[in-house]
Design an enzyme around this catalytic site. Structure first.
Site, PDB file in Angstrom:
ATOM      1  N   ASP A   1     -32.907  44.561 -31.948  1.00 27.16           N
ATOM      2  CA  ASP A   1     -32.728  44.007 -30.709  1.00 27.16           C
ATOM      3  C   ASP A   1     -32.208  42.392 -30.841  1.00 27.16           C
ATOM      4  OD1 ASP A   1     -31.953  44.033 -28.151  1.00 27.16           O
ATOM      5  OD2 ASP A   1     -33.751  45.313 -27.662  1.00 27.16           O
TER       6      ASP A   1
ATOM      7  N   ASP B   1     -28.233  48.760 -21.344  1.00 24.88           N
ATOM      8  CA  ASP B   1     -29.365  49.045 -20.775  1.00 24.88           C
ATOM      9  C   ASP B   1     -29.144  49.860 -19.535  1.00 24.88           C
ATOM     10  OD1 ASP B   1     -31.248  48.015 -22.721  1.00 24.88           O
ATOM     11  OD2 ASP B   1     -31.335  46.179 -21.750  1.00 24.88           O
TER      12      ASP B   1
HETATM   13  C1  GLA Z   1     -33.872  45.273 -24.541  1.00 26.03           C
HETATM   14  C2  GLA Z   1     -33.311  46.449 -24.926  1.00 26.03           C
HETATM   15  C3  GLA Z   1     -34.081  47.663 -24.126  1.00 26.03           C
HETATM   16  C4  GLA Z   1     -35.376  47.757 -24.853  1.00 26.03           C
HETATM   17  C5  GLA Z   1     -36.098  46.422 -24.123  1.00 26.03           C
HETATM   18  C6  GLA Z   1     -37.400  46.144 -24.975  1.00 26.03           C
HETATM   19  O1  GLA Z   1     -33.609  45.034 -23.113  1.00 26.03           O
HETATM   20  O2  GLA Z   1     -31.874  46.917 -24.451  1.00 26.03           O
HETATM   21  O3  GLA Z   1     -33.753  48.887 -24.609  1.00 26.03           O
HETATM   22  O4  GLA Z   1     -35.671  48.016 -26.199  1.00 26.03           O
HETATM   23  O5  GLA Z   1     -35.227  45.357 -24.862  1.00 26.03           O
HETATM   24  O6  GLA Z   1     -37.931  44.904 -24.431  1.00 26.03           O
END
Ligand code: GLA
Length: 726
Positions: free
Chosen positions: A476, A546
């Site tokens: 990420d 997301d």
């Molecule tokens: C980001 C990602 C999510 C998740 C969160 C975890 O927002 O896009 O899918 O993994 O971080 O903190």
């Protein structure tokens, strides 16, 4: 032969399966003559010198070209072309002139990699021919090599540029695009993606007008806002007809993709590193190579253009074990429990995965340092034993024994001010010593221009993976760059930070790919904030957004499909009501939408009713059956959710024997609207049987009349699986 140079008239002809790209040398300039449907023969007549001065000076003594009015392959700043340049250099004497002339050329079999950068590759030499045009500014001794790699069968030409300082002093590169193309008209629509977090890659289409139209990023990532590609079409082009030209940059940082209509009604496209945030000091004898731009043309509309890009990205950009095999059905813990878990809860969810046929469980965030919310511990990549006694190993052993694999989340490029890593190395983040730092989600970005930082990142991820039991990593990146100073680089090199950062990141990812060839890496940046061809070279799939709402995903997936393969889009069935939008959506619709991508669930399976659990079981099996075909088949956009009250699509296997089609009604109109969906890409003479109803149809019926779609229940959907029986 896909690259031909004709000595007699200086013509370069690049031929793919379905189109030609023609250039010509004239008085040392490299002119662009043609890009479109396949043609042969002497194209010299295509160059038209109109002598339109209009205050644009002629080269040398009024005899030469009006540079501002001729189609150039790699335009430079400083002489009399006043359009957007591809190359801009400040010479040792302070002059800002580059005057490139062709001095030679090479035609090579195959395709070389680009050192330190992601690039399209070939599996054997016969897949590609490479043309290298050698150019030189004889005053400054700056040499430029223009690379054109022609992947004939893929209908793809890639371009990148190498700049070599053959002088004896430093120069500064102020702009270095990967590719530029001059068109002799402006009758184009421009198609691009725009968006934001949770609303990525909407499509915008508008006629080209005079001025510069620029999609770009200075955010230190390709970003949620624009995507590093540009599509131009003839004004009436649609999915199946008309000209469509595409440029996609294989890079994850700051970029620009520009199309400008000029005073003489010609158009120039320029794509590459964003010169607003880039400079590079090139010492005597040094070389600089730009990222690669992947280009394609279709004379049959957008469907074929998307196919060309998605095919080459899936088969010749993505790498590794997972390139060709069906991806595992996974369950991601984020929306199931956020930070609220311990080992017992994870084991319960894992047991449920085993019962439901889910093949991989991902622990998303919260497993390391003392991370119980998002304000600490990034950088401390060791397990939180309080929460997870026995560590990751205990969970992976338990799950592996039940046939479920384990995945884990990292955000390795980041550092929380509240972390052991920060306490030990407060200078490891991007920053300027005398300036405050902005935080995003309580975090700073590590300085990946430093080798010691890159080594730390590599080692901390590798250490966890070496302990075994982990088959998947979600990587990420949850904020964009600001105050991006790299204190060790020196004051003259701060505009090199973005590019050096990505060289650092790519080197770490390359090492991890080499050491862990069996691990499936998924890229993420708050969902799709770095959904680009650069990352696809290291990670074959990306958490698309997301926003896990099926209805919202229709637009996001549609926009993403313009240039990226469906296999790159991670798509999960999430809970209803959805956590981002509160939409209540039937399970079948959530499944139908997710099925097209790399499939999984984003919910707590232990909280489902037994009927819903049964649905999970059945849908996981369906994905196992069709997942490979869906990844490798040809995807067709059938109805546009941006402009219609519905969305529809289908994927057809290469041999046309299977078709999986989906339709979602997003807006009910009372008393219906006689909706039917015409499929595409089938064998017209074949008989297909629909899996759920047993009904049979001819391919020509399915394509020309189509199938009746539901018209009365909002957010309801239909999934058709058609198999050829005759
Ligand atoms: C980001 C990602 C999510 C998740 C969160 C975890 O927002 O896009 O899918 O993994 O971080 O903190």
């Amino acid at each position: 032969m896909s690259v031909i140079f004709d000595q007699s008239n200086g013509q370069y002809s690049l031929h793919t399966k379905n189109y030609s790209y023609i250039m010509q040398e004239k008085e040392g300039f490299l002119l662009h003559l043609y890009w479109g449907k396949k043609i042969f023969g002497d194209c010299s007549y295509m160059f038209r010198e109109q002598g339109r001065a209009a205050f644009s000076p002629r080269m040398e003594n009024c005899d030469g070209f009006i540079l501002d009015d001729i189609p150039l392959e790699y335009p430079c700043w400083g002489r009399a072309d006043m359009r957007t340049p591809a190359l801009e250099i400040t010479n040792p004497d302070g002059s800002v002139i580059v005057d490139l002339r062709v001095v030679g050329r090479r035609i090579e079999k195959g395709k070389q990699g680009i050192k330190g950068l992601p690039a399209v590759y070939t599996e054997n030499e016969s897949e590609c021919e490479t043309l290298v045009v050698e150019m030189l500014d004889s005053v400054s001794n700056i040499a430029v090599e223009l690379y054109y790699c022609v992947l004939e069968d893929y209908d793809i030409i890639t371009r990148y540029t190498k700049i070599i300082n053959k002088g004896d002093s430093e120069v500064r590169i102020d702009a270095a695009a990967s590719a530029a193309v001059d068109f002799d008209h402006i009758k184009f629509d421009v198609i691009s993606n725009f968006g934001t977090h949770c609303r990525e890659r909407n499509i915008e289409r508008a006629p080209l007008t005079h001025g510069r139209y620029i999609m770009s990023s200075r955010r230190g990532a390709s970003s949620h806002v624009h995507n590093p590609f540009l599509i131009l079409t003839s004004p009436t082009a649609d999915e199946v007809s008309g000209d469509a030209y595409g440029f996609v940059l294989v890079y994850s940082g700051n970029f620009t993709a520009e199309i400008a209509a000029t005073q003489f009604d010609s158009a120039r496209a320029v794509i590459g590193l964003n010169p607003d945030s880039f400079c590079w000091t090139l010492g005597a004898g040094e070389e600089f190579t730009t990222p690669e731009c992947v280009m394609s043309y279709s004379g049959e509309g957008l469907d074929t253009l998307s196919y060309n890009f998605s095919r080459v990205f899936r088969e010749r950009l993505a790498r590794g074990k997972y390139r060709d095999v069906r991806r595992p059905v996974l369950l991601n813990s984020w929306e199931a429990c956020y930070f609220g878990f311990d080992s017992e809860r994870l084991i319960k969810i894992g047991d449920s995965c085993a019962e439901l046929g889910i093949e991989l469980m991902v622990i998303d965030d919260g497993w390391f340092g003392k991370r119980n919310n998002d304000n600490c511990s990034l950088g401390d990549w060791y397990v939180n034993e309080e929460k997870m006694p026995g560590g990751i190993k205990r969970i992976s052993d338990h799950l592996n024994a039940k046939g479920v694999k384990l995945g884990i989340w990292f955000e390795p490029e980041m550092i929380s001010p509240d972390s052991d890593l920060y306490r030990a190395h407060p200078d490891w983040c991007l920053h300027y010593d005398n300036r405050p730092r902005s935080e995003g989600r309580y975090q700073l970005i590590l300085d990946l221009t430093r080798q010691d930082v890159c080594d730390y990142i590599y080692e901390s991820v590798a250490k966890v993976l070496r302990e075994g039991g982990i088959s998947y990593v979600k990587w990420d990146f949850n904020r964009n760059m600001s105050e991006a100073g790299a204190m060790l680089l020196g004051k003259d090199r701060q505009r090199e930070v973005d590019f050096r950062y990505y060289l650092g990141l790519y080197s770490v990812l390359e090492r991890l790919n080499e050491e862990f060839p069996d691990v499936l890496f998924e890229s993420c940046s708050g969902g799709g904030g770095r959904f680009d061809a650069g990352m696809l070279y290291y990670m074959p799939q990306v958490w698309t957004s997301d926003n896990s709402d099926a209805i919202e995903r229709l637009r996001i997936q549609y926009g993403t499909s313009l240039v990226y393969p469906m296999s790159a889009m991670s798509a999960h069935v999430s809970a209803s009501p959805n956590h981002q939008t509160a939409h209540v959506t039937p399970f079948d619709t959530r499944f139908t939408v997710a099925l097209t991508g790399s499939f999984g669930y984003e919910l707590d399976p232990t909280a489902l009713s037994s009927e819903e659990q049964q649905k999970v079981r059945e849908t996981a099996e369906l994905y196992k059956e069709y997942g490979e075909m869906l990844a490798k088949g040809r995807y067709h956009r059938l109805r546009d959710p941006h402009n219609e009250p519905c969305s529809a699509w289908c994927t057809v296997s290469e041999d046309k024997s299977v078709c999986v089609a989906g339709y979602v009604l997003t807006h009910v109109r009372l008393y219906g609207n006689n909706e039917r969906v015409q499929l595409r890409g089938l064998d017209p003479d074949a008989i297909y049987k629909e899996r759920f109803t047993g009904a049979t149809y001819r391919g020509d019926q399915l394509m020309n009349f189509g199938l009746h779609a539901p018209t009365t229940l909002e957010f309801h959907s239909i999934l058709w699986i058609l198999e050829k029986i005759d």
